[in-house]
Design an enzyme around this catalytic site. Structure first.
Site, PDB file in Angstrom:
ATOM      1  CG  HIS A   1     -79.840   0.712 -24.638  1.00 40.67           C
ATOM      2  ND1 HIS A   1     -79.573   0.774 -23.294  1.00 40.67           N
ATOM      3  CD2 HIS A   1     -78.846  -0.045 -25.175  1.00 40.67           C
ATOM      4  CE1 HIS A   1     -78.475   0.086 -23.028  1.00 40.67           C
ATOM      5  NE2 HIS A   1     -78.026  -0.424 -24.149  1.00 40.67           N
TER       6      HIS A   1
ATOM      7  CB  SER B   1     -74.689   0.863 -24.121  1.00 38.09           C
ATOM      8  OG  SER B   1     -73.340   1.000 -24.507  1.00 38.09           O
TER       9      SER B   1
ATOM     10  CG  ASN C   1     -75.352  -0.092 -19.621  1.00 36.37           C
ATOM     11  OD1 ASN C   1     -75.217  -1.263 -19.279  1.00 36.37           O
ATOM     12  ND2 ASN C   1     -75.517   0.259 -20.892  1.00 36.37           N
TER      13      ASN C   1
ATOM     14  CD  GLU D   1     -82.253   2.044 -20.577  1.00 32.51           C
ATOM     15  OE1 GLU D   1     -81.239   1.633 -21.177  1.00 32.51           O
ATOM     16  OE2 GLU D   1     -82.228   2.371 -19.378  1.00 32.51           O
TER      17      GLU D   1
END
Ligand code: 3HC
Length: 289
Positions: A144, A122, A194, A156
């Site tokens: 991800h 992440s 994130n 992702e």
């Protein structure tokens, strides 16, 4: 582009790795989960059985389909158990040194240039992981997934500086074949998810710390007013406060701006061992759930 994959190796049998293996098996792929911890493998197996049994009860799949999916997953206490896989997804601890060591080993084990070495990280640079894979660097890609993996639609797809176009295209095709929606991002700290999510969570801690509102009100405002399925503080407990702090530290270090510094209250709760759902207490008390 065809993904050309039939058997997926997953390194790490935690929540993310276990979820990735389950989704792979339910989508018709063979899946081998490796973890050095026998308990982690047992927990993953028990959770696979529980979740697929529940899917049968809810008539989302037949008993035969669930049994066939379970039979497609195997559990390997040694990394060598991944031999014969034609795609690998790493989902181990978020520690650059530990991951770099693993990518070095995977590069030695998987010399066929059709085998991608994907990471579910992440926050760690795909480019840095690729550098540890030496000649296999063009085959290293970010894949991800989001928690809970069986529920969340997104993958992702992260392109490192060295990642080959063909590997990115096959990652997209594989994610689609796993029933997910792949969206591409470049390898910058936090990628897109994130980079955007964590500062929002951090800001919610700041609002709480400054007395703008109590946690229940902050979360209620974001669920009822912005239609988020969970408020940011509840989500922090779900993700893990230590993970949130770690990702903010990465954003702060890599992007170099004060606005990314982890909120002191977030850091304090982590120091107190209040990490969220996994320890029974974070922002909220989960011990009675
Ligand atoms: N595993 C598998 N399935 C699960 C699950 C799990 N851990 N948790 C919930 N589910 C399933 C349930 O079985 C249920 O399925 P059904 O409708 O077919 O019966 C469905 O999800 C909904 O569950 P519930 O009714 O129990 O609860 P909710 O409706 O409140 O949904 C939630 C729970 C899906 C977790 C929802 O609250 C949500 O979407 N929250 C936000 C999650 C999120 O933002 N995740 C991303 C975190 S960030 C991340 O992962 C990136 C990392 O890098 C930090």
């Amino acid at each position: 582009m065809e993904h050309g994959v039939s058997r997926i190796g997953v390194v790490g049998a935690g929540q993310m790795g276990g979820g990735i293996a389950q989704v792979a098996a339910v989508s018709g792929f063979g899946a081998v989960v490796h973890d050095a911890s026998a308990e982690a493998l047992d927990r993953a197996k028990a959770l696979h059985e529980k979740l697929l049994n529940r899917a049968v009860e809810k008539e989302r799949m037949t008993r035969d389909e669930a049994d066939a999916a379970l039979a497609r997953i195997s559990y390997a206490p040694s990394l060598d158990g991944l031999a014969g896989c034609d795609w690998v997804v790493e989902a181990i601890v978020e520690d650059l040194a530990v991951k770099r060591e693993l990518f070095g080993r995977l590069a030695q084990m998987f010399t066929d240039d059709r085998v991608a070495l994907a990471s579910n990280t992440s926050s760690i640079s795909i480019t840095a992981l690729a550098a540890a894979a030496n000649d296999a660097a063009p085959r290293v890609v970010g894949m991800h997934f989001f928690n809970p993996v069986p529920v969340m639609k997104l993958v992702e797809v992260i392109r490192g500086v060295q990642t080959a176009d063909e590997i990115v295209a096959r990652t997209v095709a594989l994610a689609e074949a796993m029933g997910k929606t792949p969206l591409k991002a470049n390898d910058r700290a936090g990628f897109v998810s994130n980079r955007v999510l964590m500062p929002m969570i951090n800001e919610a801690f700041r609002a709480w710390m400054e007395g703008v509102a109590e946690p229940e009100a902050i979360d209620g405002i974001m669920t009822l007013g912005c239609n988020h399925p969970m408020g940011p503080l509840r989500l922090a407990d779900f993700i893990g406060l230590d993970t949130c702090e770690h990702i903010m530290n990465v954003l702060h270090r890599e992007l170099g701006e004060a606005r990314f510094a982890p909120c002191p209250l977030l850091r304090q709760l982590v120091a107190a061992g209040r990490l969220g759902d996994k320890t029974g207490r974070g922002v909220y008390d989960h011990s009675k759930r």
